[in-house]
Design a protein around this motif. Structure first.
Motif, PDB file in Angstrom:
ATOM      1  N   LYS A 136      -5.478  33.837 133.649  1.00  0.00           N
ATOM      2  CA  LYS A 136      -4.728  33.028 132.687  1.00  0.00           C
ATOM      3  C   LYS A 136      -5.667  32.409 131.646  1.00  0.00           C
ATOM      4  O   LYS A 136      -5.318  32.304 130.464  1.00  0.00           O
ATOM      5  N   ILE A 137      -6.860  32.005 132.088  1.00  0.00           N
ATOM      6  CA  ILE A 137      -7.850  31.496 131.134  1.00  0.00           C
ATOM      7  C   ILE A 137      -8.238  32.594 130.153  1.00  0.00           C
ATOM      8  O   ILE A 137      -8.338  32.366 128.935  1.00  0.00           O
ATOM      9  N   LEU A 138      -8.430  33.803 130.671  1.00  0.00           N
ATOM     10  CA  LEU A 138      -8.788  34.928 129.797  1.00  0.00           C
ATOM     11  C   LEU A 138      -7.662  35.250 128.821  1.00  0.00           C
ATOM     12  O   LEU A 138      -7.916  35.636 127.679  1.00  0.00           O
ATOM     13  N   TRP A 139      -6.417  35.086 129.262  1.00  0.00           N
ATOM     14  CA  TRP A 139      -5.283  35.332 128.360  1.00  0.00           C
ATOM     15  C   TRP A 139      -5.359  34.374 127.171  1.00  0.00           C
ATOM     16  O   TRP A 139      -5.175  34.771 126.021  1.00  0.00           O
ATOM     17  N   PHE A 140      -5.613  33.083 127.453  1.00  0.00           N
ATOM     18  CA  PHE A 140      -5.731  32.114 126.368  1.00  0.00           C
ATOM     19  C   PHE A 140      -6.902  32.461 125.450  1.00  0.00           C
ATOM     20  O   PHE A 140      -6.804  32.333 124.225  1.00  0.00           O
ATOM     21  N   LYS A 141      -8.002  32.912 126.031  1.00  0.00           N
ATOM     22  CA  LYS A 141      -9.179  33.253 125.222  1.00  0.00           C
ATOM     23  C   LYS A 141      -8.870  34.394 124.260  1.00  0.00           C
ATOM     24  O   LYS A 141      -9.310  34.385 123.103  1.00  0.00           O
ATOM     25  N   ARG A 142      -8.102  35.367 124.718  1.00  0.00           N
ATOM     26  CA  ARG A 142      -7.833  36.556 123.911  1.00  0.00           C
ATOM     27  C   ARG A 142      -6.628  36.409 122.983  1.00  0.00           C
ATOM     28  O   ARG A 142      -6.602  36.980 121.898  1.00  0.00           O
ATOM     29  N   HIS A 143      -5.611  35.643 123.422  1.00  0.00           N
ATOM     30  CA  HIS A 143      -4.365  35.574 122.658  1.00  0.00           C
ATOM     31  C   HIS A 143      -4.136  34.238 121.961  1.00  0.00           C
ATOM     32  O   HIS A 143      -3.381  34.174 120.995  1.00  0.00           O
ATOM     33  N   ARG A 144      -4.758  33.169 122.449  1.00  0.00           N
ATOM     34  CA  ARG A 144      -4.647  31.863 121.810  1.00  0.00           C
ATOM     35  C   ARG A 144      -6.033  31.219 121.710  1.00  0.00           C
ATOM     36  O   ARG A 144      -6.305  30.187 122.329  1.00  0.00           O
ATOM     37  N   PRO A 145      -6.931  31.848 120.952  1.00  0.00           N
ATOM     38  CA  PRO A 145      -8.301  31.321 120.861  1.00  0.00           C
ATOM     39  C   PRO A 145      -8.358  29.896 120.325  1.00  0.00           C
ATOM     40  O   PRO A 145      -9.289  29.160 120.644  1.00  0.00           O
ATOM     41  N   ASP A 146      -7.357  29.510 119.537  1.00  0.00           N
ATOM     42  CA  ASP A 146      -7.336  28.138 119.027  1.00  0.00           C
ATOM     43  C   ASP A 146      -7.196  27.138 120.174  1.00  0.00           C
ATOM     44  O   ASP A 146      -7.917  26.135 120.232  1.00  0.00           O
ATOM     45  N   LEU A 147      -6.283  27.413 121.107  1.00  0.00           N
ATOM     46  CA  LEU A 147      -6.114  26.530 122.257  1.00  0.00           C
ATOM     47  C   LEU A 147      -7.300  26.620 123.210  1.00  0.00           C
ATOM     48  O   LEU A 147      -7.705  25.627 123.803  1.00  0.00           O
ATOM     49  N   PHE A 148      -7.859  27.810 123.346  1.00  0.00           N
ATOM     50  CA  PHE A 148      -9.020  27.989 124.214  1.00  0.00           C
ATOM     51  C   PHE A 148     -10.176  27.108 123.741  1.00  0.00           C
ATOM     52  O   PHE A 148     -10.824  26.430 124.547  1.00  0.00           O
ATOM     53  N   GLU A 149     -10.424  27.106 122.444  1.00  0.00           N
ATOM     54  CA  GLU A 149     -11.538  26.314 121.912  1.00  0.00           C
ATOM     55  C   GLU A 149     -11.276  24.821 122.037  1.00  0.00           C
ATOM     56  O   GLU A 149     -12.195  24.038 122.273  1.00  0.00           O
TER      57      GLU A 149
ATOM     58  N   THR B 202      -9.533  23.308 124.337  1.00  0.00           N
ATOM     59  CA  THR B 202      -9.399  22.864 125.725  1.00  0.00           C
ATOM     60  C   THR B 202     -10.707  22.281 126.237  1.00  0.00           C
ATOM     61  O   THR B 202     -11.763  22.896 126.109  1.00  0.00           O
ATOM     62  N   ARG B 203     -10.616  21.097 126.815  1.00  0.00           N
ATOM     63  CA  ARG B 203     -11.814  20.466 127.371  1.00  0.00           C
ATOM     64  C   ARG B 203     -12.147  21.039 128.745  1.00  0.00           C
ATOM     65  O   ARG B 203     -13.279  21.417 129.021  1.00  0.00           O
ATOM     66  N   THR B 204     -11.131  21.082 129.639  1.00  0.00           N
ATOM     67  CA  THR B 204     -11.349  21.564 130.998  1.00  0.00           C
ATOM     68  C   THR B 204     -10.143  22.358 131.474  1.00  0.00           C
ATOM     69  O   THR B 204      -9.006  21.900 131.329  1.00  0.00           O
ATOM     70  N   PHE B 205     -10.379  23.533 132.012  1.00  0.00           N
ATOM     71  CA  PHE B 205      -9.310  24.326 132.613  1.00  0.00           C
ATOM     72  C   PHE B 205      -9.174  23.930 134.083  1.00  0.00           C
ATOM     73  O   PHE B 205     -10.126  24.050 134.857  1.00  0.00           O
ATOM     74  N   LEU B 206      -7.980  23.455 134.459  1.00  0.00           N
ATOM     75  CA  LEU B 206      -7.749  22.960 135.808  1.00  0.00           C
ATOM     76  C   LEU B 206      -6.606  23.704 136.485  1.00  0.00           C
ATOM     77  O   LEU B 206      -5.631  24.066 135.826  1.00  0.00           O
ATOM     78  N   PRO B 207      -6.682  23.901 137.815  1.00  0.00           N
ATOM     79  CA  PRO B 207      -5.503  24.343 138.551  1.00  0.00           C
ATOM     80  C   PRO B 207      -4.410  23.275 138.446  1.00  0.00           C
ATOM     81  O   PRO B 207      -4.703  22.088 138.233  1.00  0.00           O
ATOM     82  N   ALA B 208      -3.163  23.670 138.618  1.00  0.00           N
ATOM     83  CA  ALA B 208      -2.047  22.741 138.469  1.00  0.00           C
ATOM     84  C   ALA B 208      -2.179  21.528 139.386  1.00  0.00           C
ATOM     85  O   ALA B 208      -1.883  20.396 138.994  1.00  0.00           O
ATOM     86  N   ALA B 209      -2.635  21.748 140.619  1.00  0.00           N
ATOM     87  CA  ALA B 209      -2.764  20.640 141.573  1.00  0.00           C
ATOM     88  C   ALA B 209      -3.719  19.575 141.058  1.00  0.00           C
ATOM     89  O   ALA B 209      -3.509  18.372 141.268  1.00  0.00           O
ATOM     90  N   ASP B 210      -4.758  19.995 140.357  1.00  0.00           N
ATOM     91  CA  ASP B 210      -5.748  19.037 139.886  1.00  0.00           C
ATOM     92  C   ASP B 210      -5.314  18.357 138.598  1.00  0.00           C
ATOM     93  O   ASP B 210      -5.789  17.266 138.277  1.00  0.00           O
ATOM     94  N   PHE B 211      -4.398  18.979 137.868  1.00  0.00           N
ATOM     95  CA  PHE B 211      -3.787  18.268 136.743  1.00  0.00           C
ATOM     96  C   PHE B 211      -2.954  17.107 137.278  1.00  0.00           C
ATOM     97  O   PHE B 211      -2.993  15.997 136.745  1.00  0.00           O
ATOM     98  N   LEU B 212      -2.225  17.365 138.373  1.00  0.00           N
ATOM     99  CA  LEU B 212      -1.439  16.303 138.992  1.00  0.00           C
ATOM    100  C   LEU B 212      -2.350  15.220 139.562  1.00  0.00           C
ATOM    101  O   LEU B 212      -2.053  14.022 139.459  1.00  0.00           O
ATOM    102  N   LYS B 213      -3.466  15.634 140.148  1.00  0.00           N
ATOM    103  CA  LYS B 213      -4.440  14.659 140.653  1.00  0.00           C
ATOM    104  C   LYS B 213      -4.962  13.800 139.519  1.00  0.00           C
ATOM    105  O   LYS B 213      -5.164  12.586 139.671  1.00  0.00           O
ATOM    106  N   GLY B 214      -5.146  14.396 138.346  1.00  0.00           N
ATOM    107  CA  GLY B 214      -5.590  13.642 137.187  1.00  0.00           C
ATOM    108  C   GLY B 214      -4.561  12.618 136.742  1.00  0.00           C
ATOM    109  O   GLY B 214      -4.912  11.534 136.259  1.00  0.00           O
ATOM    110  N   GLN B 215      -3.272  12.954 136.920  1.00  0.00           N
ATOM    111  CA  GLN B 215      -2.222  11.998 136.585  1.00  0.00           C
ATOM    112  C   GLN B 215      -2.303  10.764 137.487  1.00  0.00           C
ATOM    113  O   GLN B 215      -1.944   9.658 137.084  1.00  0.00           O
TER     114      GLN B 215
END
Length: 209
Positions: free
Chosen positions: A12-25, A27-40
């Motif tokens: 999924k990270i590679l998909w963003f790199k290839r298809h949405r390079p603007d969002l890839f650049e 992005t500060r940190t790529f996290l699994p969903a569970a760790d996004f919730l932990k961040g909340q």
């Protein structure tokens, strides 16, 4: 070499790199969903556990992100979270949530694990040789071993125990998800009808995919 599946975080990270390079650049940190919730919960979005990190290609043998992620795939390692062992301190519950829950001054939050690995810990398995199965959407099988058990076919994969043991396991699509294929929205109706019905003794393994 990193073995991965399309549903894992790394593709999924590679998909963003290839298809949405603007969002890839951006992005500060790529996290699994569970760790996004932990961040909340903590307000800190910079860490993951070494169980969830496997889906992003983390090397459990060397306890590090493989250099190839950056050198061959072009994923800067600084965009990946720091990796903690399950149970390590990951932060504290933020004040707003503490106040809402009427909790104390300090509520520690620790690094977790994937669903089947958490089910393994919750079962009481704790020494090499212990095994358990966890039935949910799928069927998970996991054990504890002194050493890594390689499988060239990739059917058996391993997580790591905080004390250094290996947790070999596998998963099957013979779990509860299969019931929806056969019964759809009628599951609750059938739940009521079988409340007082003893097990039939029959054994069926329906596969969804």
């Amino acid at each position: 070499t990193v073995r991965t599946e399309p549903s894992f975080v790394l593709p999924k990270i590679l998909w963003f790199k290839r298809h949405r390079p603007d969002l890839f650049e951006r992005t500060r940190t790529f996290l699994p969903a569970a760790d996004f919730l932990k961040g909340q919960l903590t307000g800190e979005f910079d860490s993951t556990d070494f169980s969830n990190a496997v889906n992003t290609g983390y090397d459990l043998h060397a306890y590090r992100w493989p250099p190839g992620l950056e050198e061959k795939l072009g994923i800067p390692l600084h965009k990946l979270p720091r990796v903690l062992k399950t149970g390590d301190p990951a932060g504290e519950l933020c004040r707003e949530l503490r106040d809402a829950a009427g909790a104390g001054e300090r509520v520690p939050v620790v690094a977790g694990a994937t669903d089947s690995t958490t089910g393994f810990y919750a079962s009481g398995a704790r020494i090499p040789g212990d095994w358990n199965t966890t039935l949910g959407t799928g069927l998970g099988l996991r054990g504890m071993a002194m050493r890594f058990i390689p499988d060239v076919e990739g059917l058996v994969y391993a997580h790591r125990h905080p004390e250094g043991y290996w947790l070999p396991g596998a998963a099957s699509n013979t779990g509860g998800e299969a019931l929806r294929l056969f019964f759809g929205d009628r599951l609750k109706e059938y739940d009521r009808r079988i409340e007082n019905t003893p097990p039939t003794g029959g054994l069926v393994y329906p596969l969804v995919r």
